[in-house]
Enzyme design. Structure first.
Site, PDB file in Angstrom:
ATOM      1  N   LYS A  50      -9.468  -0.607  12.700  1.00  6.98           N
ATOM      2  CA  LYS A  50      -9.558   0.751  12.148  1.00  6.98           C
ATOM      3  C   LYS A  50     -10.641   0.810  11.075  1.00  6.98           C
ATOM      4  O   LYS A  50     -11.444   1.743  11.034  1.00  6.98           O
ATOM      5  CB  LYS A  50      -8.196   1.160  11.580  1.00  6.98           C
ATOM      6  CG  LYS A  50      -8.167   2.609  11.176  1.00  6.98           C
ATOM      7  CD  LYS A  50      -6.776   3.202  11.200  1.00  6.98           C
ATOM      8  CE  LYS A  50      -6.850   4.684  10.949  1.00  6.98           C
ATOM      9  NZ  LYS A  50      -5.674   5.416  11.353  1.00  6.98           N
ATOM     10  N   SER A 108       0.837  -1.206   0.000  1.00  4.08           N
ATOM     11  CA  SER A 108       0.000   0.000   0.000  1.00  4.08           C
ATOM     12  C   SER A 108       0.869   1.251   0.000  1.00  4.08           C
ATOM     13  O   SER A 108       1.947   1.274   0.589  1.00  4.08           O
ATOM     14  CB  SER A 108      -0.856   0.037   1.258  1.00  4.08           C
ATOM     15  OG  SER A 108      -1.709  -1.060   1.283  1.00  4.08           O
TER      16      SER A 108
HETATM   17  C1  HEM Z   1     -15.410  -2.713  -6.708  1.00  2.67           C
HETATM   18  C2  HEM Z   1     -14.694  -1.627  -6.547  1.00  2.67           C
HETATM   19  C3  HEM Z   1     -13.394  -1.566  -5.788  1.00  2.67           C
HETATM   20  C4  HEM Z   1     -12.979  -2.333  -4.727  1.00  2.67           C
HETATM   21  C5  HEM Z   1     -13.744  -3.466  -4.041  1.00  2.67           C
HETATM   22  C6  HEM Z   1     -11.655  -1.861  -4.358  1.00  2.67           C
HETATM   23  C7  HEM Z   1     -10.896  -2.387  -3.329  1.00  2.67           C
HETATM   24  C8  HEM Z   1      -9.683  -1.885  -2.890  1.00  2.67           C
HETATM   25  C9  HEM Z   1      -9.029  -2.266  -1.672  1.00  2.67           C
HETATM   26  C10 HEM Z   1      -9.557  -3.294  -0.651  1.00  2.67           C
HETATM   27  C11 HEM Z   1      -7.878  -1.546  -1.589  1.00  2.67           C
HETATM   28  C12 HEM Z   1      -6.867  -1.552  -0.427  1.00  2.67           C
HETATM   29  C13 HEM Z   1      -7.369  -0.608   0.665  1.00  2.67           C
HETATM   30  C14 HEM Z   1      -7.252   0.842   0.280  1.00  2.67           C
HETATM   31  O1  HEM Z   1      -6.142   1.278  -0.079  1.00  2.67           O
HETATM   32  O2  HEM Z   1      -8.286   1.555   0.271  1.00  2.67           O
HETATM   33  C15 HEM Z   1      -7.767  -0.735  -2.780  1.00  2.67           C
HETATM   34  C16 HEM Z   1      -6.719   0.116  -3.103  1.00  2.67           C
HETATM   35  C17 HEM Z   1      -6.655   0.936  -4.230  1.00  2.67           C
HETATM   36  N1  HEM Z   1      -7.658   1.118  -5.153  1.00  2.67           N
HETATM   37 FE1  HEM Z   1      -9.439   0.168  -5.178  1.00  2.67          FE
HETATM   38  N2  HEM Z   1     -11.274  -0.846  -5.205  1.00  2.67           N
HETATM   39  C18 HEM Z   1     -12.310  -0.624  -6.088  1.00  2.67           C
HETATM   40  C19 HEM Z   1     -12.345   0.327  -7.087  1.00  2.67           C
HETATM   41  C20 HEM Z   1     -11.295   1.180  -7.424  1.00  2.67           C
HETATM   42  C21 HEM Z   1     -11.326   2.171  -8.457  1.00  2.67           C
HETATM   43  C22 HEM Z   1     -12.548   2.458  -9.323  1.00  2.67           C
HETATM   44  C23 HEM Z   1     -10.086   2.773  -8.481  1.00  2.67           C
HETATM   45  C24 HEM Z   1      -9.586   3.854  -9.379  1.00  2.67           C
HETATM   46  C25 HEM Z   1      -9.993   4.122 -10.564  1.00  2.67           C
HETATM   47  C26 HEM Z   1      -9.273   2.174  -7.462  1.00  2.67           C
HETATM   48  C27 HEM Z   1      -7.954   2.499  -7.179  1.00  2.67           C
HETATM   49  C28 HEM Z   1      -7.225   2.034  -6.094  1.00  2.67           C
HETATM   50  C29 HEM Z   1      -5.863   2.438  -5.751  1.00  2.67           C
HETATM   51  C30 HEM Z   1      -4.982   3.421  -6.529  1.00  2.67           C
HETATM   52  C31 HEM Z   1      -5.511   1.754  -4.584  1.00  2.67           C
HETATM   53  C32 HEM Z   1      -4.167   1.820  -3.839  1.00  2.67           C
HETATM   54  C33 HEM Z   1      -4.290   2.673  -2.632  1.00  2.67           C
HETATM   55  C34 HEM Z   1      -3.004   2.883  -1.916  1.00  2.67           C
HETATM   56  O3  HEM Z   1      -2.240   1.961  -1.687  1.00  2.67           O
HETATM   57  O4  HEM Z   1      -2.789   4.056  -1.560  1.00  2.67           O
HETATM   58  N3  HEM Z   1     -10.037   1.216  -6.829  1.00  2.67           N
HETATM   59  N4  HEM Z   1      -8.891  -0.947  -3.547  1.00  2.67           N
END
Ligand code: HEM
Length: 383
Positions: A227, A205
């Site tokens: 959290k 992350s």
């Molecule tokens: C069904 C929809 C989605 C699910 C279930 C999902 C789930 C997750 C989860 C569990 C994480 C790790 C926790 C967090 O960093 O918040 C994550 C990270 C991330 N997601 Fe999603 N996500 C979804 C949609 C999206 C969309 C639409 C985008 C961007 C267009 C996106 C971009 C990212 C990015 C860039 C991270 C990395 C965050 C970091 O490490 O700072 N996600 N996602």
């Protein structure tokens, strides 16, 4: 062999229990797990609804009324599902803006971001088709307006529209295929969400400081479960408040009128989460131009990792980028407001300005602010 030694358990243990998580993640990092919860809630309530819903133009509307009145807790399942779509979009929009703010989409997480944008596109398609299923006035006319946009494509436009409809107007074949796809796509989204998580865990992350090395990490369980739990409970309260006290607030009253191809509603408006894109569509007087602009507004997100030229990941330390970020957020809200208004002065003009700013942000302001800020950083290091 003990069942606990099966590979599936080690995968779960690695990804959901032992995953080394930066200690400084703030509450905005809880929106990813929240999006996962929304997806599960939508799938479970959707399957329950499908047990009582009939995808036929003569029966769809009354089958929804049957769910509301005759099925045990049908009203609850339907309201949880209908409001769940809005809640899912709120969560995912915050999740995306969190990514924008902290630069989570930049190298090495480009693949993770791209999967996210694909998920976002599929979510939009699913929500659009779901709204057609109750076969109310907005269902029918929304579907007619949006599918008709494809007719703007030169030469093959009309053929594509007839192919999408499965006939010569939005009709039974259209409703049937929309139901089928609305049921199917969430399972693709689930698969992609797993790939999304694996891509995240490959590089680890990002964190609020945006630094890569030397960040202390702890196991995901129990610290981040606790959290994230704070976010889940707060979110559930807001979600259930809508379900129990304002169940139709986010919908349109016209959708309680059965679809009538002979009566066009005065204002055809999509659901709130599509309004910014709808505003971009309508900001260009030419139909084809509007369609291209609307799709470009989403497609441009794929290129974001390469449009950001900054040496520093997070914008907390970059005063120009930070101001631009807040302008972009305000601009998206303005676009949403414009999308819900009629096409007249001054909404058209404001919409055109906001749509121009939207594209300018990604194509000019983001790359340029990165170059300017890099210059200041390098000159400060030299000092
Ligand atoms: C069904 C929809 C989605 C699910 C279930 C999902 C789930 C997750 C989860 C569990 C994480 C790790 C926790 C967090 O960093 O918040 C994550 C990270 C991330 N997601 Fe999603 N996500 C979804 C949609 C999206 C969309 C639409 C985008 C961007 C267009 C996106 C971009 C990212 C990015 C860039 C991270 C990395 C965050 C970091 O490490 O700072 N996600 N996602």
């Amino acid at each position: 062999m003990r069942i606990i030694n099966l590979p599936i358990f080690s995968v779960i243990k690695n990804h959901l229990i032992d995953y080394p998580t930066p200690i400084n993640l703030n509450y905005f990092w809880g929106f990813g797990s929240l999006a996962g919860i929304c997806l599960i809630v939508q799938i479970v309530t959707g399957i329950l609804l499908a047990m009582h819903y009939t995808p036929h133009i003569d029966l769809a509307f009354i089958s929804v009324e049957h769910i509301m009145r005759d099925v045990n807790y049908g009203w609850l399942v339907r309201y949880v599902h209908a409001n769940g779509a809005s809640m899912f979009f709120i969560v995912v929009y915050i999740h995306m803006f969190r990514g924008l703010y902290y630069g989570s989409y930049t190298a090495p997480r480009q693949f993770l971001w791209i999967i996210g944008v694909i998920i976002f596109l599929l979510m939009m398609a699913t929500a659009f088709m779901g709204y057609v299923l109750p076969w109310g006035q907005m269902s029918f006319w929304g579907a007619t307006v949006i599918t008709n946009l494809f007719s703007a494509i030169p030469l093959v436009g009309s053929s594509i529209v007839y192919w999408l409809w499965g006939g010569f107007s939005v009709d039974n074949a259209t409703l049937n295929r929309f139901f089928s796809l609305h049921y199917l796509i969430p399972f693709f989204i689930s698969g992609l969400a797993i790939v999304h998580l694996i891509a995240l865990h490959y590089h680890g992350s990002n964190n609020p400081l945006g630094i890569y090395f030397k960040i202390e990490k702890i196991s995901f369980y129990p610290y981040f479960y606790l959290k994230d739990l704070v976010g889940w409970i707060t979110f559930s309260i807001i979600y259930l408040f809508f379900v129990y006290f304002l169940p139709n607030y986010l919908g349109h009253p016209d959708n309680y009128i059965p679809a009538n191809p002979m009566v066009t509603p005065t204002h055809i408006v999509p659901e709130w989460y599509f309004l910014p894109f709808y505003a971009i569509l309508r900001s260009i007087p030419d139909k084809l131009g509007g369609v291209i602009a609307m799709f470009a507004a989403i497609i441009i997100l794929f290129f974001l990792p390469w449009l950001n030229t900054s040496m520093i990941r997070n914008i907390e330390f970059k005063s120009i980028s930070k101001k631009l970020f807040w302008l972009l957020l305000a601009n998206c809200i303005i676009l949403g407001w414009i999308g819900g208004n009629s096409v007249e002065y001054p909404f058209v003009e404001i919409g055109q300005l906001s749509a121009s700013f939207y594209f300018m942000y990604f194509v000019c302001l983001l790359p340029l602010s990165g170059i300017v800020e890099n210059y200041f950083i390098i000159s400060n290091i030299k000092k």
